[in-house]
Design a protein around this motif. Sequence first.
Motif, PDB file in Angstrom:
ATOM      1  N   ILE A   1       1.858  14.722 -13.601  1.00  0.00           N
ATOM      2  CA  ILE A   1       2.444  13.654 -14.403  1.00  0.00           C
ATOM      3  C   ILE A   1       1.319  12.938 -15.135  1.00  0.00           C
ATOM      4  O   ILE A   1       0.364  12.464 -14.502  1.00  0.00           O
ATOM      5  CB  ILE A   1       3.224  12.654 -13.531  1.00  0.00           C
ATOM      6  CG1 ILE A   1       4.311  13.389 -12.721  1.00  0.00           C
ATOM      7  CG2 ILE A   1       3.849  11.568 -14.400  1.00  0.00           C
ATOM      8  CD1 ILE A   1       5.326  14.132 -13.557  1.00  0.00           C
ATOM      9  N   ASP A   2       1.404  12.862 -16.459  1.00  0.00           N
ATOM     10  CA  ASP A   2       0.331  12.252 -17.245  1.00  0.00           C
ATOM     11  C   ASP A   2       0.471  10.728 -17.283  1.00  0.00           C
ATOM     12  O   ASP A   2       1.363  10.149 -16.650  1.00  0.00           O
ATOM     13  CB  ASP A   2       0.266  12.854 -18.657  1.00  0.00           C
ATOM     14  CG  ASP A   2       1.501  12.556 -19.498  1.00  0.00           C
ATOM     15  OD1 ASP A   2       2.279  11.641 -19.144  1.00  0.00           O
ATOM     16  OD2 ASP A   2       1.679  13.237 -20.535  1.00  0.00           O
ATOM     17  N   ASP A   3      -0.416  10.086 -18.028  1.00  0.00           N
ATOM     18  CA  ASP A   3      -0.443   8.618 -18.086  1.00  0.00           C
ATOM     19  C   ASP A   3       0.811   8.024 -18.718  1.00  0.00           C
ATOM     20  O   ASP A   3       1.083   6.831 -18.565  1.00  0.00           O
ATOM     21  CB  ASP A   3      -1.673   8.145 -18.872  1.00  0.00           C
ATOM     22  CG  ASP A   3      -2.975   8.449 -18.140  1.00  0.00           C
ATOM     23  OD1 ASP A   3      -2.929   8.643 -16.914  1.00  0.00           O
ATOM     24  OD2 ASP A   3      -4.035   8.507 -18.802  1.00  0.00           O
ATOM     25  N   ASN A   4       1.559   8.859 -19.444  1.00  0.00           N
ATOM     26  CA  ASN A   4       2.801   8.388 -20.060  1.00  0.00           C
ATOM     27  C   ASN A   4       4.024   8.673 -19.193  1.00  0.00           C
ATOM     28  O   ASN A   4       5.158   8.455 -19.634  1.00  0.00           O
ATOM     29  CB  ASN A   4       2.981   9.045 -21.435  1.00  0.00           C
ATOM     30  CG  ASN A   4       1.886   8.666 -22.410  1.00  0.00           C
ATOM     31  OD1 ASN A   4       1.503   7.495 -22.499  1.00  0.00           O
ATOM     32  ND2 ASN A   4       1.374   9.647 -23.131  1.00  0.00           N
ATOM     33  N   GLY A   5       3.762   9.169 -17.965  1.00  0.00           N
ATOM     34  CA  GLY A   5       4.860   9.454 -17.068  1.00  0.00           C
ATOM     35  C   GLY A   5       5.593  10.750 -17.377  1.00  0.00           C
ATOM     36  O   GLY A   5       6.712  10.962 -16.884  1.00  0.00           O
ATOM     37  N   GLN A   6       4.966  11.633 -18.176  1.00  0.00           N
ATOM     38  CA  GLN A   6       5.586  12.888 -18.572  1.00  0.00           C
ATOM     39  C   GLN A   6       4.966  14.066 -17.821  1.00  0.00           C
ATOM     40  O   GLN A   6       3.784  14.037 -17.463  1.00  0.00           O
ATOM     41  CB  GLN A   6       5.425  13.107 -20.082  1.00  0.00           C
ATOM     42  CG  GLN A   6       6.045  12.017 -20.931  1.00  0.00           C
ATOM     43  CD  GLN A   6       7.547  11.925 -20.745  1.00  0.00           C
ATOM     44  OE1 GLN A   6       8.253  12.927 -20.785  1.00  0.00           O
ATOM     45  NE2 GLN A   6       8.036  10.705 -20.541  1.00  0.00           N
ATOM     46  N   VAL A   7       5.768  15.104 -17.605  1.00  0.00           N
ATOM     47  CA  VAL A   7       5.232  16.338 -17.028  1.00  0.00           C
ATOM     48  C   VAL A   7       4.229  16.942 -18.000  1.00  0.00           C
ATOM     49  O   VAL A   7       4.487  17.033 -19.203  1.00  0.00           O
ATOM     50  CB  VAL A   7       6.361  17.350 -16.746  1.00  0.00           C
ATOM     51  CG1 VAL A   7       5.785  18.681 -16.277  1.00  0.00           C
ATOM     52  CG2 VAL A   7       7.330  16.799 -15.709  1.00  0.00           C
ATOM     53  N   ALA A   8       3.069  17.336 -17.480  1.00  0.00           N
ATOM     54  CA  ALA A   8       2.017  17.913 -18.312  1.00  0.00           C
ATOM     55  C   ALA A   8       1.367  19.060 -17.553  1.00  0.00           C
ATOM     56  O   ALA A   8       1.728  19.363 -16.414  1.00  0.00           O
ATOM     57  CB  ALA A   8       0.983  16.843 -18.674  1.00  0.00           C
ATOM     58  N   GLY A   9       0.412  19.713 -18.202  1.00  0.00           N
ATOM     59  CA  GLY A   9      -0.320  20.793 -17.558  1.00  0.00           C
ATOM     60  C   GLY A   9       0.019  22.160 -18.125  1.00  0.00           C
ATOM     61  O   GLY A   9       0.784  22.305 -19.082  1.00  0.00           O
ATOM     62  N   PHE A  10      -0.563  23.172 -17.523  1.00  0.00           N
ATOM     63  CA  PHE A  10      -0.397  24.556 -17.950  1.00  0.00           C
ATOM     64  C   PHE A  10       1.072  24.957 -18.022  1.00  0.00           C
ATOM     65  O   PHE A  10       1.536  25.525 -19.025  1.00  0.00           O
ATOM     66  CB  PHE A  10      -1.160  25.469 -16.984  1.00  0.00           C
ATOM     67  CG  PHE A  10      -0.839  26.936 -17.106  1.00  0.00           C
ATOM     68  CD1 PHE A  10      -1.092  27.624 -18.284  1.00  0.00           C
ATOM     69  CD2 PHE A  10      -0.294  27.628 -16.038  1.00  0.00           C
ATOM     70  CE1 PHE A  10      -0.804  28.983 -18.396  1.00  0.00           C
ATOM     71  CE2 PHE A  10       0.000  28.984 -16.138  1.00  0.00           C
ATOM     72  CZ  PHE A  10      -0.260  29.659 -17.321  1.00  0.00           C
ATOM     73  N   GLU A  11       1.819  24.653 -16.981  1.00  0.00           N
ATOM     74  CA  GLU A  11       3.211  25.110 -16.944  1.00  0.00           C
ATOM     75  C   GLU A  11       4.108  24.339 -17.902  1.00  0.00           C
ATOM     76  O   GLU A  11       5.109  24.886 -18.390  1.00  0.00           O
ATOM     77  CB  GLU A  11       3.725  25.071 -15.507  1.00  0.00           C
ATOM     78  CG  GLU A  11       3.108  26.188 -14.683  1.00  0.00           C
ATOM     79  CD  GLU A  11       3.269  26.049 -13.197  1.00  0.00           C
ATOM     80  OE1 GLU A  11       3.365  27.086 -12.530  1.00  0.00           O
ATOM     81  OE2 GLU A  11       3.289  24.899 -12.701  1.00  0.00           O
ATOM     82  N   ARG A  12       3.774  23.103 -18.205  1.00  0.00           N
ATOM     83  CA  ARG A  12       4.557  22.368 -19.213  1.00  0.00           C
ATOM     84  C   ARG A  12       4.365  23.018 -20.578  1.00  0.00           C
ATOM     85  O   ARG A  12       5.336  23.276 -21.303  1.00  0.00           O
ATOM     86  CB  ARG A  12       4.146  20.900 -19.249  1.00  0.00           C
ATOM     87  CG  ARG A  12       4.813  20.094 -20.398  1.00  0.00           C
ATOM     88  CD  ARG A  12       6.335  20.088 -20.235  1.00  0.00           C
ATOM     89  NE  ARG A  12       7.043  19.595 -21.406  1.00  0.00           N
ATOM     90  CZ  ARG A  12       7.440  18.328 -21.566  1.00  0.00           C
ATOM     91  NH1 ARG A  12       7.148  17.419 -20.643  1.00  0.00           N
ATOM     92  NH2 ARG A  12       8.117  17.968 -22.626  1.00  0.00           N
ATOM     93  N   GLU A  13       3.107  23.295 -20.932  1.00  0.00           N
ATOM     94  CA  GLU A  13       2.851  23.908 -22.235  1.00  0.00           C
ATOM     95  C   GLU A  13       3.458  25.305 -22.310  1.00  0.00           C
ATOM     96  O   GLU A  13       4.070  25.683 -23.307  1.00  0.00           O
ATOM     97  CB  GLU A  13       1.357  23.963 -22.523  1.00  0.00           C
ATOM     98  CG  GLU A  13       1.044  24.517 -23.912  1.00  0.00           C
ATOM     99  CD  GLU A  13      -0.413  24.419 -24.310  1.00  0.00           C
ATOM    100  OE1 GLU A  13      -0.780  25.043 -25.332  1.00  0.00           O
ATOM    101  OE2 GLU A  13      -1.186  23.732 -23.608  1.00  0.00           O
ATOM    102  N   LEU A  14       3.292  26.068 -21.231  1.00  0.00           N
ATOM    103  CA  LEU A  14       3.837  27.418 -21.209  1.00  0.00           C
ATOM    104  C   LEU A  14       5.361  27.390 -21.274  1.00  0.00           C
ATOM    105  O   LEU A  14       5.977  28.126 -22.061  1.00  0.00           O
ATOM    106  CB  LEU A  14       3.386  28.148 -19.945  1.00  0.00           C
ATOM    107  CG  LEU A  14       3.993  29.540 -19.724  1.00  0.00           C
ATOM    108  CD1 LEU A  14       3.588  30.489 -20.841  1.00  0.00           C
ATOM    109  CD2 LEU A  14       3.590  30.101 -18.367  1.00  0.00           C
ATOM    110  N   GLY A  15       5.980  26.564 -20.454  1.00  0.00           N
ATOM    111  CA  GLY A  15       7.435  26.498 -20.437  1.00  0.00           C
ATOM    112  C   GLY A  15       8.010  26.107 -21.792  1.00  0.00           C
ATOM    113  O   GLY A  15       8.989  26.703 -22.257  1.00  0.00           O
ATOM    114  N   ASP A  16       7.399  25.116 -22.430  1.00  0.00           N
ATOM    115  CA  ASP A  16       7.872  24.698 -23.746  1.00  0.00           C
ATOM    116  C   ASP A  16       7.733  25.827 -24.768  1.00  0.00           C
ATOM    117  O   ASP A  16       8.608  26.029 -25.621  1.00  0.00           O
ATOM    118  CB  ASP A  16       7.096  23.470 -24.228  1.00  0.00           C
ATOM    119  CG  ASP A  16       7.523  22.189 -23.531  1.00  0.00           C
ATOM    120  OD1 ASP A  16       8.564  22.201 -22.841  1.00  0.00           O
ATOM    121  OD2 ASP A  16       6.803  21.184 -23.662  1.00  0.00           O
ATOM    122  N   LYS A  17       6.641  26.578 -24.667  1.00  0.00           N
ATOM    123  CA  LYS A  17       6.420  27.690 -25.596  1.00  0.00           C
ATOM    124  C   LYS A  17       7.447  28.798 -25.375  1.00  0.00           C
ATOM    125  O   LYS A  17       8.006  29.346 -26.348  1.00  0.00           O
ATOM    126  CB  LYS A  17       5.007  28.244 -25.421  1.00  0.00           C
ATOM    127  CG  LYS A  17       4.670  29.410 -26.352  1.00  0.00           C
ATOM    128  CD  LYS A  17       4.732  28.992 -27.820  1.00  0.00           C
ATOM    129  CE  LYS A  17       4.327  30.126 -28.743  1.00  0.00           C
ATOM    130  NZ  LYS A  17       4.445  29.729 -30.174  1.00  0.00           N
TER     131      LYS A  17
END
Length: 239
Positions: A37-53
């Motif tokens: 969870i990033d500073d904005n309270g959102q899911v982040a990281g490798f799997e967030r970027e991959l999943g969105d892609k």
Amino acid sequence: MKKLILTAAILGLTAGVAAAETVRMGTEGAYPPYNYIDDNGQVAGFERELGDKLCEMEGLTCTWVTNDWDSIIPNLLSGNYDTIIAGMSITEEREKSIDFTQAYYPPAASAYMSMDPNVDLKGGVVAAQTGTIQAAHVAESGATLAEYATLDDTIAAVKNGEADAVFADKDALVPFAGTDGMEFVGEDVPLGKGIGIGLRKSDTALKDKFDEAISKMKADGSLNTMIKKYFGEDALTFN
């Protein structure tokens, strides 16, 4: 009458497509760099970027849901989300209850970390996250298993003396190396069949979509590029 029937059919088709294109991506949000969870309270990281892609490639509208690791499979099965994309290794035991896409991360090494370079990994107390393949390995190794809800909890257990060492994915342990005397000890241990997206066994069409997108990213090299972005140039990649 024909116009009314046609309009109803179009509306029904549109509603069905809209429902089919909304996919709830379940993750833990506590296992960097895979997911956090990033500073904005959102899911982040490798799997967030991959999943969105992957969702973009397949024309899917994806939302993100976080869930504690120890109940992440039961909540998938009960319908609280549609996938698990949370650093979950593909294992025969898990395949009894859920299905997996092909691996989007190769079979990765697991490793021990301790504040004592001479720690007894076979006779001591080893911390691992509950419900992981690492916890199962420790239980079979002869060491005393101490299970904790999150990776951070396992690290804290070693630092406060509750455990002699921690055993986890090596990539997840890298950020802790050198902090408060924590260092890798012993040999790396390969476990699992790689990391894939978990789905209900009934969701075969969705599995096929993600498999197709993962195959495309492997073929054009973009998956390897993304892996190196989060795990470094020396990270395991696909041939």
